[in-house]
Design a protein around this motif. Sequence first.
Motif, PDB file in Angstrom:
ATOM      1  N   GLU A 230       0.831  -1.194   0.000  1.00  0.00           N
ATOM      2  CA  GLU A 230       0.000   0.000   0.000  1.00  0.00           C
ATOM      3  C   GLU A 230       0.875   1.258   0.000  1.00  0.00           C
ATOM      4  OE1 GLU A 230      -2.925   0.060   3.071  1.00  0.00           O
ATOM      5  OE2 GLU A 230      -3.780  -1.882   2.531  1.00  0.00           O
ATOM      6  N   LEU A 231       0.267   2.360  -0.380  1.00  0.00           N
ATOM      7  CA  LEU A 231       0.966   3.638  -0.347  1.00  0.00           C
ATOM      8  C   LEU A 231       1.250   4.042   1.092  1.00  0.00           C
ATOM      9  CD1 LEU A 231      -1.145   5.557  -3.010  1.00  0.00           C
ATOM     10  CD2 LEU A 231       1.193   4.711  -3.291  1.00  0.00           C
ATOM     11  N   GLN A 262      -6.001   4.386   0.341  1.00  0.00           N
ATOM     12  CA  GLN A 262      -4.735   4.177   1.040  1.00  0.00           C
ATOM     13  C   GLN A 262      -4.158   5.503   1.532  1.00  0.00           C
ATOM     14  OE1 GLN A 262      -2.205   1.839  -1.592  1.00  0.00           O
ATOM     15  NE2 GLN A 262      -3.892   0.446  -2.030  1.00  0.00           N
ATOM     16  N   ILE A 263      -4.283   6.558   0.714  1.00  0.00           N
ATOM     17  CA  ILE A 263      -3.829   7.874   1.154  1.00  0.00           C
ATOM     18  C   ILE A 263      -4.687   8.370   2.310  1.00  0.00           C
ATOM     19  CG2 ILE A 263      -3.542  10.281   0.455  1.00  0.00           C
ATOM     20  CD1 ILE A 263      -2.873   9.268  -2.352  1.00  0.00           C
ATOM     21  N   PRO A 306      -5.322   3.611 -13.895  1.00  0.00           N
ATOM     22  CA  PRO A 306      -4.995   2.224 -13.528  1.00  0.00           C
ATOM     23  C   PRO A 306      -5.023   2.020 -12.020  1.00  0.00           C
ATOM     24  CG  PRO A 306      -3.472   3.022 -15.192  1.00  0.00           C
ATOM     25  CD  PRO A 306      -4.294   4.200 -14.782  1.00  0.00           C
ATOM     26  N   LYS A 307      -5.613   0.902 -11.587  1.00  0.00           N
ATOM     27  CA  LYS A 307      -5.771   0.637 -10.166  1.00  0.00           C
ATOM     28  C   LYS A 307      -4.446   0.378  -9.459  1.00  0.00           C
ATOM     29  CE  LYS A 307     -10.476  -1.202 -10.529  1.00  0.00           C
ATOM     30  NZ  LYS A 307     -11.362  -2.373 -10.289  1.00  0.00           N
ATOM     31  N   ASN A 308      -3.441  -0.066 -10.207  1.00  0.00           N
ATOM     32  CA  ASN A 308      -2.172  -0.433  -9.577  1.00  0.00           C
ATOM     33  C   ASN A 308      -1.089   0.620  -9.756  1.00  0.00           C
ATOM     34  OD1 ASN A 308      -1.818  -0.795 -12.323  1.00  0.00           O
ATOM     35  ND2 ASN A 308      -0.529  -2.613 -12.088  1.00  0.00           N
ATOM     36  N   LYS A 309      -1.478   1.844 -10.144  1.00  0.00           N
ATOM     37  CA  LYS A 309      -0.499   2.906 -10.356  1.00  0.00           C
ATOM     38  C   LYS A 309      -0.954   4.197  -9.681  1.00  0.00           C
ATOM     39  CE  LYS A 309       1.500   1.642 -14.884  1.00  0.00           C
ATOM     40  NZ  LYS A 309       0.851   0.354 -15.111  1.00  0.00           N
ATOM     41  N   GLU A 362       4.392   2.253  -9.371  1.00  0.00           N
ATOM     42  CA  GLU A 362       3.764   1.096  -9.990  1.00  0.00           C
ATOM     43  C   GLU A 362       3.553  -0.022  -8.985  1.00  0.00           C
ATOM     44  OE1 GLU A 362       5.403   1.302 -14.521  1.00  0.00           O
ATOM     45  OE2 GLU A 362       6.791   0.474 -13.049  1.00  0.00           O
ATOM     46  N   ASN A 363       2.697  -0.962  -9.379  1.00  0.00           N
ATOM     47  CA  ASN A 363       2.501  -2.185  -8.613  1.00  0.00           C
ATOM     48  C   ASN A 363       2.072  -1.907  -7.176  1.00  0.00           C
ATOM     49  OD1 ASN A 363       2.404  -4.978  -8.304  1.00  0.00           O
ATOM     50  ND2 ASN A 363       4.571  -5.143  -7.753  1.00  0.00           N
ATOM     51  N   ILE A 364       1.163  -0.944  -6.992  1.00  0.00           N
ATOM     52  CA  ILE A 364       0.597  -0.757  -5.649  1.00  0.00           C
ATOM     53  C   ILE A 364      -0.542  -1.724  -5.438  1.00  0.00           C
ATOM     54  CG2 ILE A 364       1.191   1.705  -5.728  1.00  0.00           C
ATOM     55  CD1 ILE A 364      -1.847   2.262  -5.900  1.00  0.00           C
TER      56      ILE A 364
END
Length: 369
Positions: A230-231, A262-263, A306-309, A362-364
Amino acid sequence: MLKTYDFQDQVRQLDAGIEMIINDAPTLLGLVGMNDEAIYNTKYEWMSDRLNSNLSSVSGAKTAGDTVIDLPATDGEKLRVNAIVVAGEEYMRVTAVNGDQITVARGFDGTTAADLADGAELRIVSRPQYEGENPGTDESHDRYVDYNYAQIIERYAAVSKTQQAVRTHNVSNELNYQVELRLQEATREFNDWLIYGRRMNTSGIPRTTGGLLYFANANGAKKENASSGELSASLLNGVMEAVYQRGGSVNTILTNTAGARQISKLAGDSIRTERQDTATGHRISTFVSDIVGGNVATVVVDPNFPKNKVALFDRNILSMHPLRPMYDEDATIPGADYVSRQIRGEYGIKVKNANEKIAIIENISTTVS
């Protein structure tokens, strides 16, 4: 002669309709808007400039006794004899510069020489000069030119003359209503251009315009891999600092809903986030970094991203420009038992200084614990 609908044979400019739609949309396009500055060709260019960096790195690991250090390509231009550089806790003085290779006095000013890992950061602290020196070496760089292509957007609306004549609740003109729906679809497509667009002009297929992610990748923007995590405040701060070190600044954090949540989890740390109360609780409106000066970035939640960026950038570098502003005109074939409108426009995107002013995490994680 009587007409079956009230704007037959008219050509209408639709920019105002597009603006009304995007102003209400929680999207990147809603943030950036449509720029009135026109482009003048299907291939158009712009110029970008940048400050010289005060950072370099070590190419190839070195021991504490090594005095010759290799730098990445062209980084030797940043150094001169007597420059002071620091790596970790060790200061060094440059005694010679040979292309992208420097010779240094290790452990300068009583600091302790230490092993240097491959890729270790070298910060150029100062480049002192003797009194009465002659003029130095010019360190300016040619502005670099980037380019993109204009892309045509098209929609079509047709309604039978019977349907056009029928009166329905809340719709006085069925064809005009269908044109408005097509405009909403076009606005959604514009937003996808800004995010996902690819710069292409290949024979046999239509031209397409490149967007934010394309230019970030093509120009070597900063990238960070979250490794499915997660961020965190640390991750965001680190990436914002990397942009700052490249000569840019971050005023926008673009994310999907998962990244936004996440933020939001960072809201307990009031030093780094600001909360704004709303009817549904609170949302994160800005993120304040802990670097010197504290970059303040607006968090933009776009469900199309994008959900993972997550993209961190200066939104002033991103704009969409018309070659042919959006318009519609009568497209009814004489004698046909329907009425129709053809909608077209041609637009291109500019993304300036993508290398210095964009970073992509990337890849969050696409879920929130």
